[in-house]
Design an enzyme around this catalytic site. Structure first.
Site, PDB file in Angstrom:
ATOM      1  N   GLN A   1       0.838  -1.201   0.000  1.00 52.07           N
ATOM      2  CA  GLN A   1       0.000   0.000   0.000  1.00 52.07           C
ATOM      3  C   GLN A   1       0.869   1.245   0.000  1.00 52.07           C
ATOM      4  O   GLN A   1       1.940   1.279   0.611  1.00 52.07           O
ATOM      5  CB  GLN A   1      -0.918  -0.001   1.227  1.00 52.07           C
ATOM      6  CG  GLN A   1      -1.908   1.158   1.264  1.00 52.07           C
ATOM      7  CD  GLN A   1      -2.781   1.114   2.511  1.00 52.07           C
ATOM      8  OE1 GLN A   1      -2.711   0.169   3.297  1.00 52.07           O
ATOM      9  NE2 GLN A   1      -3.590   2.146   2.715  1.00 52.07           N
TER      10      GLN A   1
ATOM     11  N   CYS B   1      -6.703   0.625   2.003  1.00 51.85           N
ATOM     12  CA  CYS B   1      -6.383  -0.725   2.490  1.00 51.85           C
ATOM     13  C   CYS B   1      -7.590  -1.647   2.370  1.00 51.85           C
ATOM     14  O   CYS B   1      -7.437  -2.861   2.236  1.00 51.85           O
ATOM     15  CB  CYS B   1      -5.890  -0.674   3.929  1.00 51.85           C
ATOM     16  SG  CYS B   1      -7.076   0.040   5.097  1.00 51.85           S
TER      17      CYS B   1
ATOM     18  N   ASN C   1      -0.797  -7.303   6.617  1.00 55.38           N
ATOM     19  CA  ASN C   1      -0.988  -5.861   6.520  1.00 55.38           C
ATOM     20  C   ASN C   1      -0.686  -5.431   5.080  1.00 55.38           C
ATOM     21  O   ASN C   1       0.405  -5.705   4.570  1.00 55.38           O
ATOM     22  CB  ASN C   1      -0.016  -5.165   7.489  1.00 55.38           C
ATOM     23  CG  ASN C   1      -0.164  -3.660   7.494  1.00 55.38           C
ATOM     24  OD1 ASN C   1      -0.821  -3.075   6.639  1.00 55.38           O
ATOM     25  ND2 ASN C   1       0.466  -3.009   8.471  1.00 55.38           N
TER      26      ASN C   1
ATOM     27  N   HIS D   1      -7.795   0.274  10.173  1.00 53.09           N
ATOM     28  CA  HIS D   1      -7.051  -0.329   9.074  1.00 53.09           C
ATOM     29  C   HIS D   1      -7.635  -1.699   8.748  1.00 53.09           C
ATOM     30  O   HIS D   1      -8.098  -2.419   9.637  1.00 53.09           O
ATOM     31  CB  HIS D   1      -5.585  -0.471   9.490  1.00 53.09           C
ATOM     32  CG  HIS D   1      -4.636  -0.729   8.363  1.00 53.09           C
ATOM     33  ND1 HIS D   1      -4.624  -0.014   7.201  1.00 53.09           N
ATOM     34  CD2 HIS D   1      -3.633  -1.654   8.239  1.00 53.09           C
ATOM     35  CE1 HIS D   1      -3.664  -0.465   6.408  1.00 53.09           C
ATOM     36  NE2 HIS D   1      -3.056  -1.463   7.024  1.00 53.09           N
TER      37      HIS D   1
ATOM     38  N   TRP E   1       0.272  -2.812   3.963  1.00 51.88           N
ATOM     39  CA  TRP E   1       1.462  -1.970   3.855  1.00 51.88           C
ATOM     40  C   TRP E   1       2.667  -2.801   3.410  1.00 51.88           C
ATOM     41  O   TRP E   1       3.598  -2.263   2.820  1.00 51.88           O
ATOM     42  CB  TRP E   1       1.764  -1.299   5.188  1.00 51.88           C
ATOM     43  CG  TRP E   1       0.802  -0.196   5.546  1.00 51.88           C
ATOM     44  CD1 TRP E   1      -0.289   0.205   4.831  1.00 51.88           C
ATOM     45  CD2 TRP E   1       0.849   0.624   6.708  1.00 51.88           C
ATOM     46  NE1 TRP E   1      -0.925   1.227   5.475  1.00 51.88           N
ATOM     47  CE2 TRP E   1      -0.249   1.516   6.636  1.00 51.88           C
ATOM     48  CE3 TRP E   1       1.697   0.710   7.806  1.00 51.88           C
ATOM     49  CZ2 TRP E   1      -0.514   2.471   7.617  1.00 51.88           C
ATOM     50  CZ3 TRP E   1       1.434   1.659   8.789  1.00 51.88           C
ATOM     51  CH2 TRP E   1       0.348   2.533   8.691  1.00 51.88           C
TER      52      TRP E   1
END
Length: 557
Positions: free
Chosen positions: A139, A145, A326, A302, A328
């Protein structure tokens, strides 16, 4: 002491009911069925998503839903008009500030570059390198997300990704024309979305979603295609994972609010994961204030992807674990019990570690105990790509499917909730006929289900973007089922006043889609979709799935 099987069964049934009630976001007071039929819907529920965009769109009714969708013939004709050596530039989604933002934000630092200009000279840009995996996704600065976690979930099923991301789309060399296309499920149909491959950069680097491999670009490009459907990149800041999962699969989503350490919910997640369902989870909080993880390694507001669940045996016993990713894709991972380098892993033998693919990497993926999972996360979304009739999280085969589309029109059939039974009776009424009970196996099936029909019903309101700077209003929606002996006549206000419903979606709520499963006796049922407020115009779609053949007809006049 020995356990009582009958009490265990009663407790499990109660757990199922509680999970389903929570999935609709409402716990009604304890009343008898006869009393419930006479209780009006005092209020609906406006659910505020923790990932709300920074700037609110103005809202209006749905118009035509063609935003972001261009026919293949139009694209081919356009490409034929492009001179040799020139590349496609999307006239419907220009590489400018308006593609980035619908609000008045500064875009002077952004420059648009094609993949061929974003790799080293010795590298060859590709849409996909060795297929698509969840590990590809990283991300960027965009708060999407909810979409990327859904992409990570769906990436684990190759057959879906092949449909969404067609292969053989070069990003340089022979056959390269600067155009890429994807497919998304939109209100009952798979649609093609074509884009050019110009991507937003800052200081020569991709600023939004990207792949971990620098020469791979499917993540950045699918994110752009999804942004085009919504009007801009900023328009996909904030959303619900269950909507993205449906857009990627056409499946049926169910949202569960986590309450304590529910063993039934764990079993449902476990079985759903084993059978290939798509699962995400989320933490509540204000994502706009969460640019970094909390001390425990998790990010508030998130969305994450559930990639596996597993019971792990070790020298001290057994633990239920959940593996989470995650989007990210970095070192922001869970730091508590059962994290990558936690001492608990010394209790586990090497063969088990190998089987589950344990790695101590800063890649955003980590294990945690189910107990901690229930403490740290508040919602789980499970998206089945076929109906789950028995509520155990497993996609069941179904023998019949029906889909109808309609519209609530002001002063005609937009009757609103049961707060006003005269108006409620004007809502569209569909006849659902269940001729015979499902097959029953006394060796495998719950005895309580003998003689019943398992049915999954979904109501979706039309919520595709029509214009770039105005959102489609999201209404509070729901549906009811009433048993009827005469399938040719609409039900009257008196029927609703004195007859209990046979089932409902739950409290009215402003979700794009609400769904519920039912175990019903064979017979005729009136299916009534409605908004909470009277005279709210909108298009809707009803999907019904059943194990045995059924009919869905109407609306009755």
């Amino acid at each position: 002491m020995g356990s009582n099987p009958s009490k265990q069964k009663e407790k499990r049934s109660q757990s199922v009911a509680e999970v389903r009630i929570l999935a609709n976001g409402h716990v009604p007071p304890r009343r008898t069925v006869s009393t419930l039929s006479r209780v009006a819907e005092v209020s609906g529920r406006e659910k505020r998503n923790p990932e709300e965009p920074v700037v609110e769109f103005p809202q209006e009714e749905y118009k035509d839903g063609k935003l972001g969708i261009t026919s293949k013939d139009t694209i081919l004709n356009y490409l034929d008009s492009v001179e040799d050596g020139e590349l496609f530039c999307d006239p419907d989604f220009n590489a400018d500030r308006f593609a980035l933002f619908y609000s008045d934000r500064d875009a002077s630092d952004f420059y648009w570059k094609r993949p061929v200009d974003l790799v080293e000279e010795w590298q060859t840009p590709q849409l996909m390198v060795d297929g698509v995996t969840r590990d590809d996704i990283k991300q960027g600065t965009l708060g999407d997300c909810w979409f990327l976690s859904a992409c990570a979930a769906v990436s684990q099923k190759k057959e879906f990704m092949k449909k969404i991301v067609p292969s053989d789309q070069p990003l340089c060399g022979p056959g390269y024309k600067g155009v890429v296309h994807f497919r998304f499920w939109r209100f009952g149909d798979w649609v093609d979305v074509y884009i050019d491959d110009l991507l937003p950069t800052v200081n020569g680097k991709l600023v939004y979603g990207r792949c971990t491999e620098p020469q791979e670009f499917w993540v950045a490009l699918i994110e752009k295609a999804y942004a085009k459907l919504h009007g801009s990149y900023e328009a996909i800041e904030g959303g619900q994972s269950m909507d993205a999962l449906v857009d990627l699969t056409g499946g049926i989503p169910r949202l569960y609010e986590i309450q304590d350490k529910d063993p039934f919910l764990y079993r449902m997640i476990e079985k759903a994961q084993q059978k290939g369902a798509f699962i995400t989870c989320s933490r509540k909080g204000n994502w706009k204030l969460s640019t970094k993880a909390d001390p425990n390694g998790l990010v508030s507001g998130h969305a994450y992807t559930v990639t596996e669940v597993r019971k792990i045996k070790h020298v001290r016993g057994e633990d239920k674990l959940v593996r989470i990713r995650n989007p990210w894709g970095d070192n922001n991972e869970w730091k508590g019990s059962w994290s990558d380098s936690d001492v608990n892993w010394t209790w586990v033998d090497d063969q088990t570690k190998k089987e589950i693919g344990l790695q101590a990497k800063d890649d955003g993926e980590f294990w945690m105990s189910y107990r901690d999972f229930c403490k740290q996360f508040q919602e789980v979304t499970i998206c089945q790509y076929g109906p789950d009739f028995d509520g155990d999280g497993v996609v069941d085969k179904f023998g019949c499917y029906a889909c109808v589309k309609g519209r609530w029109e002001c002063d005609k059939n937009a009757g609103g909730s049961r707060n006003d039974l005269q108006k409620f009776a004007t809502n569209p009424q569909y006849i659902l006929t269940l001729p015979e009970a499902d097959d029953f196996d006394p060796q495998k099936d719950d005895p309580d289900l003998e003689g019943l029909c398992s049915i999954v019903i979904s109501l979706m309101q039309e919520h595709r973007q029509s214009t770039r700077n105005v959102k489609v209003k999201k209404l509070q929606i729901g549906f009811f089922l009433y048993r009827t002996e005469d399938p040719t006549k609409k039900l009257s206000p008196q029927h609703f006043r004195y007859t209990p419903d046979s089932g409902k979606s739950g409290v009215y709520i402003n979700y794009r889609e609400v769904s519920q499963q039912f175990e019903l006796e064979p017979g005729h049922y009136m299916l009534i979709p409605s908004t909470f407020h009277h005279n709210e115009a909108a298009d809707y779609m009803i999907r019904v799935f059943g194990e045995k053949s059924f009919t869905l007809e109407g609306p009755l006049e």
